[in-house]
Design a protein around this motif. Structure first.
Motif, PDB file in Angstrom:
ATOM      1  N   VAL A 107      -3.448  -3.643  -7.178  1.00  0.00           N
ATOM      2  CA  VAL A 107      -2.889  -2.308  -7.682  1.00  0.00           C
ATOM      3  C   VAL A 107      -3.184  -1.988  -8.993  1.00  0.00           C
ATOM      4  CG1 VAL A 107      -0.435  -2.556  -9.274  1.00  0.00           C
ATOM      5  CG2 VAL A 107      -0.552  -4.133  -7.404  1.00  0.00           C
ATOM      6  N   LEU A 129       1.640   1.018  -2.761  1.00  0.00           N
ATOM      7  CA  LEU A 129       2.006   0.623  -4.036  1.00  0.00           C
ATOM      8  C   LEU A 129       3.438  -0.056  -3.705  1.00  0.00           C
ATOM      9  CD1 LEU A 129       0.974   2.313  -7.417  1.00  0.00           C
ATOM     10  CD2 LEU A 129       1.193   0.239  -6.594  1.00  0.00           C
ATOM     11  N   LEU A 132       3.372  -4.003  -1.950  1.00  0.00           N
ATOM     12  CA  LEU A 132       2.618  -5.155  -3.412  1.00  0.00           C
ATOM     13  C   LEU A 132       3.960  -4.742  -3.681  1.00  0.00           C
ATOM     14  CD1 LEU A 132      -0.977  -3.784  -3.675  1.00  0.00           C
ATOM     15  CD2 LEU A 132      -0.186  -5.416  -1.198  1.00  0.00           C
ATOM     16  N   LEU A 133       4.770  -4.521  -4.540  1.00  0.00           N
ATOM     17  CA  LEU A 133       6.287  -3.989  -5.267  1.00  0.00           C
ATOM     18  C   LEU A 133       6.520  -5.322  -4.602  1.00  0.00           C
ATOM     19  CD1 LEU A 133       6.445  -1.001  -6.514  1.00  0.00           C
ATOM     20  CD2 LEU A 133       6.221  -3.509  -8.663  1.00  0.00           C
ATOM     21  N   SER A 140       3.181  -7.127  -9.852  1.00  0.00           N
ATOM     22  CA  SER A 140       2.879  -5.739  -9.196  1.00  0.00           C
ATOM     23  C   SER A 140       3.265  -4.797 -10.762  1.00  0.00           C
ATOM     24  CB  SER A 140       4.013  -4.833  -8.691  1.00  0.00           C
ATOM     25  OG  SER A 140       3.051  -5.965  -7.118  1.00  0.00           O
ATOM     26  N   LEU A 144       0.831  -2.441 -13.757  1.00  0.00           N
ATOM     27  CA  LEU A 144       1.293  -0.785 -13.769  1.00  0.00           C
ATOM     28  C   LEU A 144       1.401  -0.283 -15.188  1.00  0.00           C
ATOM     29  CD1 LEU A 144       3.276   0.136 -10.707  1.00  0.00           C
ATOM     30  CD2 LEU A 144       1.269   0.730 -10.709  1.00  0.00           C
TER      31      LEU A 144
END
Length: 551
Positions: A107, A129, A132-133, A140, A144
């Motif tokens: 991430v 992304l 993965l979220l 994640s 970020l």
């Protein structure tokens, strides 16, 4: 030819490595095949693209080669060839499918890749992304936010930070119902992350985060007052209400006014406005005369809207400062200059504060209100105060009625001009003039409505919202409720104005409601009816990163 042949051989070897690994029962025994794939990632473009598919596919079977495999894959993500980069980026989520311990690292890398210029590459980063979220939203989103930065852990790169914020705003926030599960736990986690990041944000970023927090169920309809107060405290911190006020600090003034406006909806829902009002009373109102001219009306408008949501004790504390400022604005002679919109704001504020602490006005305006409390001060003579206040009320009523007459006459001329206009440009000019005049009419009508009850020794202070402030969108009032001057045309003109004008923008020039009012009043001033303009300037000024806002 030799290079093409070599490239073809590399690809053939990659297919062989992949086939053997696919067929192997215990893939971990095929170390040489996986090493061959990693090494082939340094070959031709097609070899790199194929390797970008195979490295993450078999990654979980070779933990001893994990560092080497990931490093090589990251190299592919930065390759000169767009096709290679896109293929490698699409493969990044696969590393985390069976080895979630690598999710934070992946991430983090994807966050750094968000500034990609090519649309297809940026799309690949965003989709990776999102995968993965959905796999682990808490980890994640935490990673970020590290790119957003905080006081303890500043963001590394300004461009990356900006792109990560855009991604959170455009891709994550709209899907909060789907992503933030379990809801209460994740909303609390997001709130904590946002709090840490707010020490170093731009004005627009701050508004974005507050709006997002306000949209969560944690702070939504039905939230208790103490939870709403948590949001108010976040806004108070950004307004820097613990700092000593310096009237020459334009940035602090901008933040203070804007934060107060942002907090108003929370005050309406039951959160306390005490800290804001205490700061205004002690630090701002005493130096109002030194305030930047273009900010004065913004402050008074926010104070007026806030006056509904003040406790009786706070009303009692605020009233002396408000009355003092009101008297400065209410001229005693008809030839003196008067700012009509200032008067509207302060009269409105005065009514709502006095409604909750009526006997406090005895010693301020000379009224005779009896509540049975020692603070009535009925044994003291305040006759001169009452006389002075009434004279000022009468004077501004004369000036306001004169302004109403001129504005109404101007509306007739505008209607004629509109009928005579031949081009869209001419019609737009006349339309703007009519809007200005309508705004001025509404402000003047409000002043008359607010002054009339105050002539009595025991006035009936207005404590509800039946008077709609001139800059706010109005419901369609009846002609009867609007006609306060006896002039039907003026009443109709003011009643039909919806007040739907652009609100203050975070950046750049633009009209605001108070500009319309003051332009209207400027356009017809004369015969002793003067006034100062109170329009906003060019929005918020910037001062670089550091404490407070970045621009």
């Amino acid at each position: 030819m030799a290079e093409a042949s070599e490239a073809s051989n590399d690809i053939e070897k990659l297919y062989q490595y992949g086939e053997r690994l696919n067929e192997a029962t215990d893939k971990s025994q095929n170390v040489k095949d996986y090493l061959g794939i990693i090494e082939a990632a340094g070959g031709s473009v097609k070899a790199k693209q194929l390797a970008a598919q195979l490295i993450p596919k078999f990654f979980k079977h070779f933990p001893t080669l994990s560092v080497q495999a990931i490093d090589q894959h990251f190299n592919l993500c930065e390759d000169e060839e767009l096709g290679v980069r896109v293929q490698a980026i699409r493969g990044l989520p696969l590393f985390c499918k069976d080895t979630p311990e690598y999710l934070s690292k992946i991430v983090d890398v994807l966050g750094q890749l968000l500034p990609a210029v090519e649309n297809v590459e940026r799309d690949a980063v965003q989709k990776s992304l999102m995968l993965l979220l959905r796999q682990d939203v808490k980890t994640s989103i935490t990673v970020l936010f590290k790119h957003v930065g905080s006081a303890e852990e500043p963001g590394s790169d300004e461009t990356i930070r900006e792109k990560v914020l855009c991604f959170i705003r455009d891709k994550v926030f709209p899907l909060k119902e789907e992503l933030l599960k379990p809801r209460e736990e994740m909303e609390r986690h997001i709130t904590n992350l946002v709090k840490k990041s707010l020490q170093d944000v731009t004005a627009d970023e701050f508004k974005m985060f507050i709006n997002f927090l306000g949209s969560m169920s944690l702070f939504g309809p039905g939230a208790p007052a103490e939870r709403l107060q948590e949001l108010v405290e976040i806004i108070e911190a950004q307004a820097d209400l613990d700092a000593q006020f310096d009237v020459s600090d334009g940035d602090h003034i901008d933040r203070l006014i804007t934060c107060l406006k942002m907090a108003l909806p929370l005050f309406k829902r039951g959160a306390s406005s005490s800290k804001f009002l205490d700061y205004l009373n002690k630090h701002i109102l005493p130096v109002f005369d030194k305030f930047p001219e273009e900010k004065k009306l913004d402050l008074l408008k926010n104070l007026a809207e806030c006056s509904h949501h003040v406790s009786p004790q706070e009303c009692r504390q605020l009233l002396p400062s408000v009355v003092q400022l009101l008297k400065k604005t209410m001229v005693r002679k008809k030839l003196e200059e008067m700012n009509f919109t200032f008067v509207e704001c302060l009269l409105y504020t005065f009514h709502h504060l006095a409604h909750k602490a009526p006997n406090a006005t005895n010693s301020l305006c000379g009224y005779k209100i009896v509540t049975g409390q020692p603070s009535d001060r009925l044994g003291e003579d305040f006759t001169e105060l009452y006389k002075d206040f009434n004279e000022r009320l009468s004077t501004i009523e004369v000036l306001t009625r004169a302004m109403l007459k001129k504005l109404t006459q101007g509306m007739t001329e505008h209607n004629k001009d509109m009928a005579a206009a031949k081009t869209d440009e001419e019609r737009n000019v006349v339309k703007t003039q009519k809007q200005n005049a309508t705004a001025g009419l509404r402000s003047c009508n409000n002043i008359i409505s607010l002054t009339q009850p105050l002539h009595s020794k025991i006035p009936a202070f207005i404590g509800d919202e039946k008077i709609n402030l001139s800059w706010k969108e109005a419901a369609k009032p009846s002609a009867r409720s609007t006609a306060v001057t006896g002039d039907k045309r003026a009443a109709a003109a003011a009643g039909n104005g919806s007040g739907t004008y652009p609100n203050k923008k975070g950046r750049g020039p633009g009209f605001s409601q108070n500009q319309l009012v003051n332009r209207a009043l400027d356009g017809v001033r004369g015969g002793g009816v003067g006034g100062r303009t109170g329009g906003r300037g060019r929005g918020w000024r910037g001062h670089g990163r550091g404490r407070g806002y970045r621009y």
